[in-house]
Enzyme design. Structure first.
Site, PDB file in Angstrom:
ATOM      1  N   SER A  44       0.801  -1.229   0.000  1.00  0.00           N
ATOM      2  CA  SER A  44       0.000   0.000   0.000  1.00  0.00           C
ATOM      3  C   SER A  44       0.829   1.272   0.000  1.00  0.00           C
ATOM      4  CB  SER A  44      -0.926   0.017   1.226  1.00  0.00           C
ATOM      5  OG  SER A  44      -1.751  -1.116   1.255  1.00  0.00           O
ATOM      6  N   PHE A  45       1.953   1.284   0.743  1.00  0.00           N
ATOM      7  CA  PHE A  45       2.701   2.518   0.944  1.00  0.00           C
ATOM      8  C   PHE A  45       4.073   2.522   0.281  1.00  0.00           C
ATOM      9  CE2 PHE A  45       0.103   2.145   4.967  1.00  0.00           C
ATOM     10  CZ  PHE A  45      -0.900   2.988   4.519  1.00  0.00           C
ATOM     11  N   GLY A  46       4.311   1.616  -0.672  1.00  0.00           N
ATOM     12  CA  GLY A  46       5.608   1.635  -1.323  1.00  0.00           C
ATOM     13  C   GLY A  46       5.966   0.340  -2.024  1.00  0.00           C
ATOM     14  N   VAL A  48       9.323  -2.828  -2.575  1.00  0.00           N
ATOM     15  CA  VAL A  48      10.531  -3.473  -2.058  1.00  0.00           C
ATOM     16  C   VAL A  48      11.382  -3.912  -3.250  1.00  0.00           C
ATOM     17  CG1 VAL A  48      11.488  -5.299  -0.615  1.00  0.00           C
ATOM     18  CG2 VAL A  48       9.263  -4.299  -0.039  1.00  0.00           C
ATOM     19  N   LYS A  62      13.264  -1.518   1.234  1.00  0.00           N
ATOM     20  CA  LYS A  62      11.841  -1.201   1.310  1.00  0.00           C
ATOM     21  C   LYS A  62      11.676   0.313   1.244  1.00  0.00           C
ATOM     22  CE  LYS A  62       7.731  -2.254   4.069  1.00  0.00           C
ATOM     23  NZ  LYS A  62       7.207  -3.037   5.204  1.00  0.00           N
ATOM     24  N   ASP A 157      -1.485  -6.983  10.319  1.00  0.00           N
ATOM     25  CA  ASP A 157      -1.652  -7.251   8.884  1.00  0.00           C
ATOM     26  C   ASP A 157      -1.011  -8.574   8.480  1.00  0.00           C
ATOM     27  OD1 ASP A 157      -2.654  -6.663   6.384  1.00  0.00           O
ATOM     28  OD2 ASP A 157      -0.967  -5.418   5.779  1.00  0.00           O
TER      29      ASP A 157
END
Length: 325
Positions: A44-46, A48, A62, A157
């Protein structure tokens, strides 16, 4: 926030820890400018990326998407959550790279990839013992997070893509929405939702987060691992879910209907014994997924039950090998 350990936790024997801070330009070179060919995964936020340092050391980088409003918070949360955690079944963080315009965590590279890849790729296969060992590893990670520190850490999560494998040792990863509970705090509130299909009811409906939420997610993950069926599969809609599908089969005494067909062969001399082990695993998963958080089994008990099931399975396996030989 510093964590006080309740008991002695073995330190990670990790030569990578001697690398120290890695500058931005070196990460840029190591990932070939964050080239798509080095992309390992997105979330969701980036993203790897795989990176190779000048000395040949392989890393996972990451990178947080700071254009997303949750990017900054996710980076800060993960740094805080992982700063003082030490366990063989947790992602090893080597260092971070942070400035006003760029934030990244440098992690140990997991050459085997994720549990999701091994469950759903046609080129990979996990036998019953491998899946059992992976789920015991994940359970040990959660047991440490929930009970091994003076404060509780809720992962929030848990799902197959967040379970990474290194020589088939499983490590829980991605603490970007984790919650830290105070010493006298049993739950917290959040507006950040986790992944659909894995969230406990109280988390999805009320934003209530506790260690019981992780146990619910673990139960779903346990069902998925041994059924090879995702909770958001197209076969599920409305009130019909992975949990209900497994529960119906368990109540009907027909657990074979939901178990991954690749795990069993009717020609196996110990077919019924192994099926009983799988039935026990699914029953444990259902106990993790009770609607009422207070009715869910605690992680220490989960790990204990799985280890007993593993011993039973090993007994059949050894006997089977003696017969063959």
């Amino acid at each position: 926030m510093r964590y006080k350990k309740k008991g002695k936790v073995p330190a990670n024997e990790d030569s990578l820890a001697t690398l120290g801070r890695i500058p931005y330009h070196e990460l840029l070179r190591a990932t070939d400018g964050y080239n798509e060919n080095n992309l390992l995964s997105k979330w969701s936020f980036g993203s790897v990326y795989k990176g190779i340092l000048a000395d040949g050391t392989i890393l996972a980088v990451k990178v947080f998407n700071l254009e997303h409003e949750g990017g900054f918070k996710s980076f800060d949360t993960e740094c805080e959550a992982l700063r003082n955690l030490r366990h063989r079944n947790l992602t090893k963080v080597i260092t971070n790279c942070s400035n006003q315009d760029f934030k990244a965590l440098v992690l140990e590279y997991m050459p085997k990839g994720s549990l999701e890849k091994w469950l759903y790729s046609d080129d990979y296969f996990l036998d019953m013992m491998q899946r059992l060992n992976i789920m015991i590893d994940v359970g040990c990670a959660l047991e440490y997070l929930h009970h091994g520190l003076s404060i509780g850490v809720v992962h929030c999560d848990l799902k197959p893509s967040n379970v990474l494998l290194d020589n088939m040792v499983a490590r829980a990863s991605d603490f970007g929405i984790a919650k830290l509970l105070g010493e006298e705090q049993s739950f917290s509130h959040t507006n950040t939702l986790a992944t659909f299909g894995y969230m406990a009811p109280e988390y999805g409906l009320e934003g209530l987060v506790s260690t019981k939420c992780d146990i619910y997610s673990y139960g779903i993950l346990l069902m998925e691992t041994f059924s090879r069926t995702k909770p958001n599969d197209n076969m599920f809609d409305g009130n019909f879910s992975l949990k209900r599908w497994v529960n119906n089969a368990h109540q009907d005494g027909n657990i074979v209907k939901v178990v991954d067909a690749n795990l069993l062969s009717t020609e196996d001399k110990f077919y019924n014994d192994k099926l009983n082990c799988l039935s026990s695993i699914m029953e444990l998963a259902l106990n993790c997924c009770a609607d009422n958080p207070q009715d869910r089994i605690v992680m220490t008990e989960v790990v204990g039950v799985l280890k007993k099931i593993k011993l039973q399975f090993l007994a059949f396996d050894r006997t089977s090998n003696r017969i063959v030989n």
